[in-house]
Design a protein around this motif. Structure first.
Motif, PDB file in Angstrom:
ATOM      1  N   MET A 149       0.833  -1.204   0.000  1.00 15.48           N
ATOM      2  CA  MET A 149       0.000   0.000   0.000  1.00 15.48           C
ATOM      3  C   MET A 149       0.864   1.249   0.000  1.00 15.48           C
ATOM      4  SD  MET A 149      -3.017  -1.098   2.649  1.00 15.48           S
ATOM      5  CE  MET A 149      -3.759   0.534   2.617  1.00 15.48           C
ATOM      6  N   LEU A 150       1.953   1.224   0.770  1.00 15.90           N
ATOM      7  CA  LEU A 150       2.863   2.373   0.799  1.00 15.90           C
ATOM      8  C   LEU A 150       3.569   2.534  -0.550  1.00 15.90           C
ATOM      9  CD1 LEU A 150       4.437   1.924   4.347  1.00 15.90           C
ATOM     10  CD2 LEU A 150       2.542   3.424   3.675  1.00 15.90           C
TER      11      LEU A 150
ATOM     12  N   ILE B 230      11.304   8.721  -3.270  1.00 19.40           N
ATOM     13  CA  ILE B 230      10.224   8.967  -2.316  1.00 19.40           C
ATOM     14  C   ILE B 230      10.350   7.933  -1.212  1.00 19.40           C
ATOM     15  CG2 ILE B 230       7.731   9.091  -1.948  1.00 19.40           C
ATOM     16  CD1 ILE B 230       7.471   9.607  -4.987  1.00 19.40           C
ATOM     17  N   ASP B 231      10.508   8.384   0.014  1.00 20.59           N
ATOM     18  CA  ASP B 231      10.535   7.514   1.185  1.00 20.59           C
ATOM     19  C   ASP B 231       9.166   7.591   1.844  1.00 20.59           C
ATOM     20  OD1 ASP B 231      13.288   6.878   0.868  1.00 20.59           O
ATOM     21  OD2 ASP B 231      13.815   8.781   1.812  1.00 20.59           O
ATOM     22  N   THR B 232       8.577   6.440   2.091  1.00 25.18           N
ATOM     23  CA  THR B 232       7.240   6.397   2.688  1.00 25.18           C
ATOM     24  C   THR B 232       7.299   5.530   3.941  1.00 25.18           C
ATOM     25  OG1 THR B 232       6.395   6.468   0.427  1.00 25.18           O
ATOM     26  CG2 THR B 232       4.813   6.007   2.151  1.00 25.18           C
ATOM     27  N   GLU B 233       6.894   6.104   5.058  1.00 21.18           N
ATOM     28  CA  GLU B 233       6.918   5.372   6.326  1.00 21.18           C
ATOM     29  C   GLU B 233       5.515   5.348   6.914  1.00 21.18           C
ATOM     30  OE1 GLU B 233       9.492   5.266  10.481  1.00 21.18           O
ATOM     31  OE2 GLU B 233       9.555   7.070   9.245  1.00 21.18           O
ATOM     32  N   GLY B 234       5.015   4.140   7.146  1.00 19.19           N
ATOM     33  CA  GLY B 234       3.688   3.985   7.714  1.00 19.19           C
ATOM     34  C   GLY B 234       3.764   3.503   9.149  1.00 19.19           C
ATOM     35  N   PHE B 235       2.967   4.089  10.008  1.00 16.70           N
ATOM     36  CA  PHE B 235       2.920   3.728  11.423  1.00 16.70           C
ATOM     37  C   PHE B 235       1.631   2.955  11.683  1.00 16.70           C
ATOM     38  CE2 PHE B 235       5.592   7.371  10.949  1.00 16.70           C
ATOM     39  CZ  PHE B 235       6.641   7.152  11.813  1.00 16.70           C
ATOM     40  N   LEU B 236       1.782   1.731  12.198  1.00 11.44           N
ATOM     41  CA  LEU B 236       0.652   0.848  12.437  1.00 11.44           C
ATOM     42  C   LEU B 236       0.113   0.990  13.855  1.00 11.44           C
ATOM     43  CD1 LEU B 236       2.142  -2.297  10.706  1.00 11.44           C
ATOM     44  CD2 LEU B 236       0.095  -1.067   9.955  1.00 11.44           C
ATOM     45  N   THR B 237      -1.184   0.786  13.984  1.00 12.92           N
ATOM     46  CA  THR B 237      -1.808   0.778  15.302  1.00 12.92           C
ATOM     47  C   THR B 237      -1.386  -0.484  16.047  1.00 12.92           C
ATOM     48  OG1 THR B 237      -3.758  -0.360  14.449  1.00 12.92           O
ATOM     49  CG2 THR B 237      -3.831   2.065  14.490  1.00 12.92           C
ATOM     50  N   ASP B 238      -1.546  -0.482  17.352  1.00 14.43           N
ATOM     51  CA  ASP B 238      -1.210  -1.647  18.175  1.00 14.43           C
ATOM     52  C   ASP B 238      -2.377  -2.621  18.294  1.00 14.43           C
ATOM     53  OD1 ASP B 238       1.374  -0.724  18.712  1.00 14.43           O
ATOM     54  OD2 ASP B 238       0.692   0.462  20.424  1.00 14.43           O
ATOM     55  N   THR B 239      -3.523  -2.261  17.733  1.00 13.18           N
ATOM     56  CA  THR B 239      -4.713  -3.099  17.837  1.00 13.18           C
ATOM     57  C   THR B 239      -4.869  -3.955  16.582  1.00 13.18           C
ATOM     58  OG1 THR B 239      -6.037  -1.315  16.893  1.00 13.18           O
ATOM     59  CG2 THR B 239      -5.912  -1.421  19.297  1.00 13.18           C
ATOM     60  N   GLU B 240      -5.629  -5.051  16.726  1.00 17.24           N
ATOM     61  CA  GLU B 240      -5.918  -5.923  15.580  1.00 17.24           C
ATOM     62  C   GLU B 240      -7.277  -5.562  15.002  1.00 17.24           C
ATOM     63  OE1 GLU B 240      -4.015  -8.138  14.046  1.00 17.24           O
ATOM     64  OE2 GLU B 240      -2.343  -7.870  15.437  1.00 17.24           O
TER      65      GLU B 240
ATOM     66  N   ALA C 291      -4.174  -4.454  12.680  1.00 17.41           N
ATOM     67  CA  ALA C 291      -3.266  -3.308  12.667  1.00 17.41           C
ATOM     68  C   ALA C 291      -3.438  -2.561  11.342  1.00 17.41           C
ATOM     69  CB  ALA C 291      -1.824  -3.771  12.825  1.00 17.41           C
ATOM     70  N   VAL C 292      -3.660  -1.255  11.444  1.00 15.01           N
ATOM     71  CA  VAL C 292      -3.835  -0.417  10.251  1.00 15.01           C
ATOM     72  C   VAL C 292      -2.924   0.799  10.376  1.00 15.01           C
ATOM     73  CG1 VAL C 292      -6.229  -1.164   9.874  1.00 15.01           C
ATOM     74  CG2 VAL C 292      -5.776   0.860  11.265  1.00 15.01           C
ATOM     75  N   TYR C 293      -2.620   1.403   9.238  1.00 15.20           N
ATOM     76  CA  TYR C 293      -1.828   2.630   9.274  1.00 15.20           C
ATOM     77  C   TYR C 293      -2.689   3.757   9.817  1.00 15.20           C
ATOM     78  CZ  TYR C 293       1.538   0.287   6.226  1.00 15.20           C
ATOM     79  OH  TYR C 293       2.450  -0.585   5.701  1.00 15.20           O
ATOM     80  N   ASN C 294      -2.147   4.458  10.813  1.00 14.64           N
ATOM     81  CA  ASN C 294      -2.843   5.638  11.314  1.00 14.64           C
ATOM     82  C   ASN C 294      -2.063   6.914  11.053  1.00 14.64           C
ATOM     83  OD1 ASN C 294      -0.848   5.352  13.233  1.00 14.64           O
ATOM     84  ND2 ASN C 294      -2.229   5.251  14.984  1.00 14.64           N
ATOM     85  N   LYS C 295      -0.806   6.765  10.608  1.00 13.28           N
ATOM     86  CA  LYS C 295       0.009   7.921  10.225  1.00 13.28           C
ATOM     87  C   LYS C 295       0.979   7.465   9.148  1.00 13.28           C
ATOM     88  CE  LYS C 295       3.174  11.495  11.779  1.00 13.28           C
ATOM     89  NZ  LYS C 295       3.838  12.161  12.893  1.00 13.28           N
TER      90      LYS C 295
ATOM     91  N   PHE D  44      -8.124   7.165   6.368  1.00 20.35           N
ATOM     92  CA  PHE D  44      -7.829   6.398   7.582  1.00 20.35           C
ATOM     93  C   PHE D  44      -6.513   6.763   8.259  1.00 20.35           C
ATOM     94  CE2 PHE D  44      -6.504   3.936   3.868  1.00 20.35           C
ATOM     95  CZ  PHE D  44      -5.178   3.681   4.148  1.00 20.35           C
ATOM     96  N   ALA D  45      -5.725   7.671   7.672  1.00 25.32           N
ATOM     97  CA  ALA D  45      -4.427   7.981   8.269  1.00 25.32           C
ATOM     98  C   ALA D  45      -4.117   9.468   8.175  1.00 25.32           C
ATOM     99  CB  ALA D  45      -3.319   7.182   7.570  1.00 25.32           C
ATOM    100  N   GLU D  46      -3.380   9.929   9.160  1.00 26.13           N
ATOM    101  CA  GLU D  46      -2.820  11.279   9.108  1.00 26.13           C
ATOM    102  C   GLU D  46      -1.648  11.228   8.120  1.00 26.13           C
ATOM    103  OE1 GLU D  46       0.103  14.005  11.899  1.00 26.13           O
ATOM    104  OE2 GLU D  46      -1.114  12.457  12.857  1.00 26.13           O
ATOM    105  N   ILE D  47      -1.576  12.201   7.212  1.00 28.48           N
ATOM    106  CA  ILE D  47      -0.528  12.230   6.200  1.00 28.48           C
ATOM    107  C   ILE D  47       0.382  13.421   6.472  1.00 28.48           C
ATOM    108  CG2 ILE D  47      -0.003  12.359   3.728  1.00 28.48           C
ATOM    109  CD1 ILE D  47      -1.674   9.910   4.437  1.00 28.48           C
ATOM    110  N   GLU D  48       1.683  13.158   6.531  1.00 32.11           N
ATOM    111  CA  GLU D  48       2.682  14.225   6.683  1.00 32.11           C
ATOM    112  C   GLU D  48       3.560  14.213   5.436  1.00 32.11           C
ATOM    113  OE1 GLU D  48       6.631  15.087   9.370  1.00 32.11           O
ATOM    114  OE2 GLU D  48       4.869  14.281  10.405  1.00 32.11           O
TER     115      GLU D  48
END
Length: 138
Positions: free
Chosen positions: A46-47, A74-84, A86-90, A128-132
């Motif tokens: 997805m990233l 392009i460097d893309t870093e996705g941060f996953l939630t700790d819950t199941e 797990a989805v990208y939230n940032k 579904f995610a904050e994008i920076e």
């Protein structure tokens, strides 16, 4: 309405092969998750899709604007939630431009156009995610 049709075939164990109009790729899980580590990971894909979508926009704009760019990553870093599940939230997307005569203002404009107007994958991520967004020059 345009559609995309992807065919994905199980190849045994945790491995799949997915074919789209431009080629095919292997998908597999890490060994610690029961796979053989012989394919790409679905969430990381997805990233890649996000970077590829925006990268195509920016490359097209570089050409249209006749900008001098020696290299572009392009460097893309996705941060996953700790819950199941797990989805990208940032997600942090960093555009890196390398060249001797970079027009930073126009390159920033090209990135902004992709991010704000053209890249459909990035727009989907916004649901579904904050994008920076970061833009760096050599």
């Amino acid at each position: 309405m345009a559609t995309h049709k992807i065919s994905t075939t199980w190849k045994g164990n945790m491995q799949f092969e997915s074919t789209n109009p431009g080629g095919s790729l292997k998908i597999d899980a890490a060994e610690e998750l029961g796979g053989n580590n012989k394919g790409l990971r679905p969430k990381a894909l997805m990233l890649s899709a996000l970077a590829g979508c925006s990268g195509l926009d920016v490359a097209s704009l570089i050409k249209k604007m006749r900008l001098e760019v020696e290299d572009f990553t392009i460097d893309t870093e996705g941060f996953l939630t700790d819950t199941e599940p797990a989805v990208y939230n940032k997600v942090i997307v960093t555009y890196n431009f390398i060249g001797k005569n970079l027009n930073q203002e126009k390159l920033k404009r090209a990135v902004d156009l992709s991010v704000e107007k053209y890249c459909g994958v990035l727009e989907m991520f916004r649901a579904f995610a904050e994008i920076e967004i970061q833009v760096k020059f050599n």
